[in-house]
Design a protein around this motif. Structure first.
Motif, short mmCIF file in Angstrom:
data_model
loop_
_atom_site.label_atom_id
_atom_site.label_comp_id
_atom_site.label_asym_id
_atom_site.label_seq_id
_atom_site.Cartn_x
_atom_site.Cartn_y
_atom_site.Cartn_z
N THR A 19 0.88 -1.05 -0.15
CA THR A 19 -0.04 0.12 -0.08
C THR A 19 0.97 1.42 0.06
N PRO A 20 0.45 2.48 -0.34
CA PRO A 20 1.08 3.55 -0.23
C PRO A 20 1.87 3.73 1.18
N GLY A 21 1.10 3.33 2.33
CA GLY A 21 1.50 3.70 3.62
C GLY A 21 2.72 2.74 3.80
N ASP A 22 3.36 1.99 2.81
CA ASP A 22 4.49 1.31 3.10
C ASP A 22 5.72 1.95 2.63
N LEU A 23 5.72 3.07 2.04
CA LEU A 23 6.62 3.83 1.83
C LEU A 23 7.91 3.95 2.89
N ASP A 24 7.64 4.44 3.76
CA ASP A 24 8.77 4.45 4.96
C ASP A 24 9.42 3.19 5.25
N ALA A 25 8.72 2.31 5.21
CA ALA A 25 9.39 0.92 5.77
C ALA A 25 9.98 0.22 4.53
N LEU A 26 9.65 0.59 3.20
CA LEU A 26 10.11 -0.22 2.24
C LEU A 26 11.46 0.61 1.66
N HIS A 27 11.41 1.98 1.94
CA HIS A 27 12.81 2.75 1.83
C HIS A 27 13.69 2.64 2.97
N ALA A 28 13.33 1.96 4.22
CA ALA A 28 14.25 1.69 5.30
C ALA A 28 14.91 0.44 4.50
N VAL A 29 14.29 -0.41 3.63
CA VAL A 29 14.87 -1.75 3.24
C VAL A 29 15.68 -1.27 2.16
N GLN A 30 15.21 -0.65 1.00
CA GLN A 30 15.78 -0.55 -0.39
C GLN A 30 16.73 0.45 -0.32
N SER A 31 17.06 1.32 0.76
CA SER A 31 18.00 2.30 0.99
C SER A 31 19.48 1.94 1.40
N LEU A 32 19.35 0.63 1.87
CA LEU A 32 20.42 0.07 2.51
C LEU A 32 21.57 -0.51 1.43
N PRO A 33 22.77 -0.33 1.48
CA PRO A 33 23.92 -0.96 0.49
C PRO A 33 23.75 -2.46 0.82
N ASP A 34 23.69 -2.71 2.26
CA ASP A 34 23.67 -4.42 2.61
C ASP A 34 22.88 -5.01 1.72
N VAL A 35 21.68 -4.61 1.55
CA VAL A 35 20.33 -5.00 1.15
C VAL A 35 20.64 -5.27 -0.61
N THR A 36 21.14 -4.22 -1.19
CA THR A 36 21.05 -4.08 -2.48
C THR A 36 22.36 -4.59 -3.18
N ARG A 37 23.34 -5.22 -2.29
CA ARG A 37 24.55 -5.58 -2.65
C ARG A 37 24.41 -6.60 -3.94
N TYR A 38 23.69 -7.46 -3.74
CA TYR A 38 23.44 -8.47 -4.67
C TYR A 38 22.35 -8.56 -5.47
N LEU A 39 21.86 -7.06 -5.69
CA LEU A 39 20.60 -6.89 -6.75
C LEU A 39 21.11 -6.22 -7.89
N TYR A 40 20.32 -6.11 -8.83
CA TYR A 40 20.73 -5.35 -10.05
C TYR A 40 20.57 -3.72 -9.87
N TRP A 41 20.11 -3.29 -8.86
CA TRP A 41 20.04 -2.13 -8.54
C TRP A 41 20.74 -1.65 -7.18
N GLY A 42 21.15 -0.27 -7.14
CA GLY A 42 21.79 -0.04 -5.87
C GLY A 42 21.03 0.74 -4.82
N PRO A 43 21.25 1.28 -3.82
CA PRO A 43 20.50 1.53 -2.82
C PRO A 43 19.64 3.06 -3.34
N ARG A 44 18.28 2.84 -3.08
CA ARG A 44 17.48 3.93 -3.55
C ARG A 44 17.03 5.02 -2.78
N ASP A 45 16.88 6.11 -3.24
CA ASP A 45 16.41 7.31 -2.46
C ASP A 45 14.83 7.33 -2.36
N ARG A 46 14.30 8.18 -1.63
CA ARG A 46 12.94 8.25 -1.35
C ARG A 46 11.89 8.17 -2.60
N GLU A 47 12.29 9.04 -3.60
CA GLU A 47 11.56 9.13 -4.79
C GLU A 47 11.76 8.00 -5.41
N GLN A 48 13.03 7.10 -5.84
CA GLN A 48 13.13 5.77 -6.47
C GLN A 48 12.19 4.90 -5.61
#
Length: 187
Positions: A19-48
């Motif tokens: 839901t749109p209400g998941d933005l803060d929690a999802l940003h907390a996940v997707q903004s971390l270099p540890d999380v995105t290390r093995y993904l095709y994309w790097g850490p994302r900012d809030r707009e991404q």
């Protein structure tokens, strides 16, 4: 075609549409270099993350091949967003799909990824009647490989330096499980 009844309940988790209400929690996940290390994309900012979330909120059913089901994984006891889980429906003819998952490091080591991925496999085999489900990962992601092995998936390929990702050649591992093997091990 698959239109799950939400939330999907596991022993400790709820899998539900984003839901749109998941933005803060999802940003907390997707903004971390540890999380995105093995993904095709790097850490994302809030707009991404907001843009990614807009896509995810529309991925609540699999009506035809080529679509993805993107689910928020919530810890049932706390309501906390632990990560997300994906089920791709690749082919109707070949009855094939793929799973994926991403979790916040605070939720690593608790079996949540295995539990969520097991629910995805149940959706794939029981809901879509798929014949084969695969998972692809960076060859260095040993934690994710262990999750797939716990699920009974077999390593079918190790592709050496097959992709150029984030400025380096990376290996890719391919795991898969057939419906009949899932049925045998899921009991």
């Amino acid at each position: 075609m698959l239109k799950p009844a939400y939330p999907i309940r596991t022993e400790r988790l709820l899998l539900r549409p984003f839901t749109p209400g998941d933005l803060d929690a999802l940003h907390a996940v997707q903004s971390l270099p540890d999380v995105t290390r093995y993904l095709y994309w790097g850490p994302r900012d809030r707009e991404q993350v907001r843009e990614a979330l807009e896509v995810k909120t529309g991925q609540t059913a699999l009506l035809d091949e080529g679509q993805a089901l993107s689910l928020a994984v919530e810890v049932a006891a706390t309501g906390e967003l632990a990560g997300d889980a994906l089920l791709f429906w690749h082919s109707r003819v070949h009855r094939s799909g793929e799973i994926g998952y991403v979790f916040h490091p605070d939720h690593h080591g608790r079996g949540y990824a295995t539990e969520a991925a097991r629910a995805l496999l149940e959706l794939a085999f029981d809901g879509l009647d798929l014949h084969r489900v695969a998972a692809r990962l960076d060859g260095r992601n040993t934690a994710s490989a262990r999750v797939l092995e716990r699920l009974g998936m077999r390593r079918e390929a190790h592709l050496v330096e097959n992709e150029w990702v984030k400025g380096e050649w990376t290996d890719e591992l391919v795991y898969a499980i057939l419906q009949r093997d899932w049925r045998r091990t899921a009991r």
